[in-house]
Design an enzyme around this catalytic site. Structure first.
Site, PDB file in Angstrom:
ATOM      1  CG  ASN A   9      11.335  52.014  28.391  1.00  0.00           C
ATOM      2  OD1 ASN A   9      12.500  51.610  28.446  1.00  0.00           O
ATOM      3  ND2 ASN A   9      10.282  51.207  28.485  1.00  0.00           N
ATOM      4  CE  LYS A  11       9.590  49.777  25.295  1.00  0.00           C
ATOM      5  NZ  LYS A  11       8.351  49.165  24.909  1.00  0.00           N
ATOM      6  CG  HIS A  94       8.204  48.371  31.004  1.00  0.00           C
ATOM      7  ND1 HIS A  94       7.863  47.410  30.080  1.00  0.00           N
ATOM      8  CD2 HIS A  94       7.988  49.565  30.412  1.00  0.00           C
ATOM      9  CE1 HIS A  94       7.464  48.022  28.972  1.00  0.00           C
ATOM     10  NE2 HIS A  94       7.538  49.331  29.140  1.00  0.00           N
ATOM     11  CD  GLU A  96       8.601  46.003  26.747  1.00  0.00           C
ATOM     12  OE1 GLU A  96       9.727  46.442  26.988  1.00  0.00           O
ATOM     13  OE2 GLU A  96       7.813  46.548  25.940  1.00  0.00           O
ATOM     14  CD  GLU A 164       4.447  52.166  29.800  1.00  0.00           C
ATOM     15  OE1 GLU A 164       4.866  53.006  29.002  1.00  0.00           O
ATOM     16  OE2 GLU A 164       5.062  51.125  30.080  1.00  0.00           O
ATOM     17  N   GLY A 170       3.877  49.555  22.128  1.00  0.00           N
ATOM     18  CA  GLY A 170       4.575  49.138  20.916  1.00  0.00           C
ATOM     19  C   GLY A 170       3.648  48.606  19.827  1.00  0.00           C
ATOM     20  CB  SER A 206       1.085  53.623  20.802  1.00  0.00           C
ATOM     21  OG  SER A 206       1.408  52.248  20.654  1.00  0.00           O
TER      22      SER A 206
HETATM   23  P1  PGA Z   1       5.761  52.536  23.187  1.00  0.00           P
HETATM   24  O1  PGA Z   1       6.376  51.923  24.565  1.00  0.00           O
HETATM   25  O2  PGA Z   1       5.750  54.027  23.349  1.00  0.00           O
HETATM   26  O3  PGA Z   1       6.693  52.062  22.116  1.00  0.00           O
HETATM   27  O4  PGA Z   1       4.377  51.976  23.074  1.00  0.00           O
HETATM   28  C1  PGA Z   1       6.039  52.460  25.816  1.00  0.00           C
HETATM   29  C2  PGA Z   1       6.761  51.707  26.902  1.00  0.00           C
HETATM   30  O5  PGA Z   1       6.941  50.489  26.783  1.00  0.00           O
HETATM   31  O6  PGA Z   1       7.166  52.299  27.925  1.00  0.00           O
END
Ligand code: PGA
Length: 243
Positions: A9, A11, A94, A96, A164, A170, A206
């Protein structure tokens, strides 16, 4: 072991040129991967992705789409257009999107139905906040997200779930193996009770080359959805080659 899915992903990172450069470095390193590999670049980089992945078994798609294929919806992405470009996937819900763009379960259910009706594969995201986990609400929160989010889904079509935990995205704070094991087991049970047994359940939050091996061997972990570590060729190549 059955094939697992390793999904990137990206982003709101990379432009089309950086996308092409990434694939030039990555593709030779991914040739011996035994996993299914998915990419979710930003919408503006879908065409460059399509160009670079032409004729390969690696799948790609958009990080979001609208719940209708076309119309007067300024600023939205069309799942039909993703399909026209050769995309096969859409990421839906997601955290976000849920948090920063106010997307709720009902809207996500409509998006999922549209994506399936176009024969694209939805990767449907769920996850609890830290507050919800600390209040022992993880299970009911995930259950509601699945109950409503999958309420219009077609059970005869394929679907992938990405779990997640919001607090692990993140942040560098990866869920412990025990937390992942317990939660994935709960999700598998919820999915079964809703009539969606055998749906792969990805873990995200992460994931890095140094924690991937342990997480990948946990029962009911069908692979990963990776943000930060998918942006660099070396770390994502290490992830798709994790056994
Ligand atoms: P990350 O993000 O691996 O940077 O924690 C995962 C995601 O948002 O899909």
């Amino acid at each position: 072991m059955t094939t697992q899915i390793i999904a990137a992903n990206w982003k709101l990172y990379k432009n089309p040129q950086q996308t092409r450069e990434f694939f030039k470095g990555f593709l030779p390193l991914a040739e011996s991967s035994t996993h299914e590999i998915f990419f979710f670049p930003s919408a503006i980089c879908l065409e460059a992705t399509a160009e670079m992945l032409k004729g390969r078994r690696i799948k790609f798609g958009a990080q979001n789409c609208y719940s209708q294929s076309q119309g007067a919806f300024t600023g939205e992405n069309s799942a039909q257009t993703v399909k026209d470009l050769g995309g096969e996937l859409i990421l839906i819900g997601h955290s976000e999107r849920r948090k920063s763009f106010g997307e709720g379960d009902q809207l996500l259910a409509d998006k999922l139905a549209l994506v399936q009706s176009l024969n694209l594969l939805p990767v449907f995201c769920i996850g609890e906040t830290l507050q919800e986990r600390e209040a022992h609400q993880t299970q009911p929160v995930l259950k509601t997200q699945l109950q409503i989010g999958l309420s219009k889904a077609d059970k005869s079509k394929k679907l992938v779930i990405a779990y997640e935990p919001v607090w692990a995205i993140g942040t560098g704070k990866v869920a412990t193996a025990q937390q992942v094991q317990e939660t994935h087991k709960d999700i598998a049970q919820i999915l079964e009770s809703l009539g969606f047994a055998d749906c792969p359940i990805l873990y995200g939050g992460s994931v890095k080359p140094d924690n991937a091996k342990e997480l990948l061997h946990i029962p009911h972990v069908g692979g990963f959805l990776v943000g930060g570590a998918s942006l660099e060729v070396s770390s994502f190549a290490a992830l798709v080659n994790t056994k």
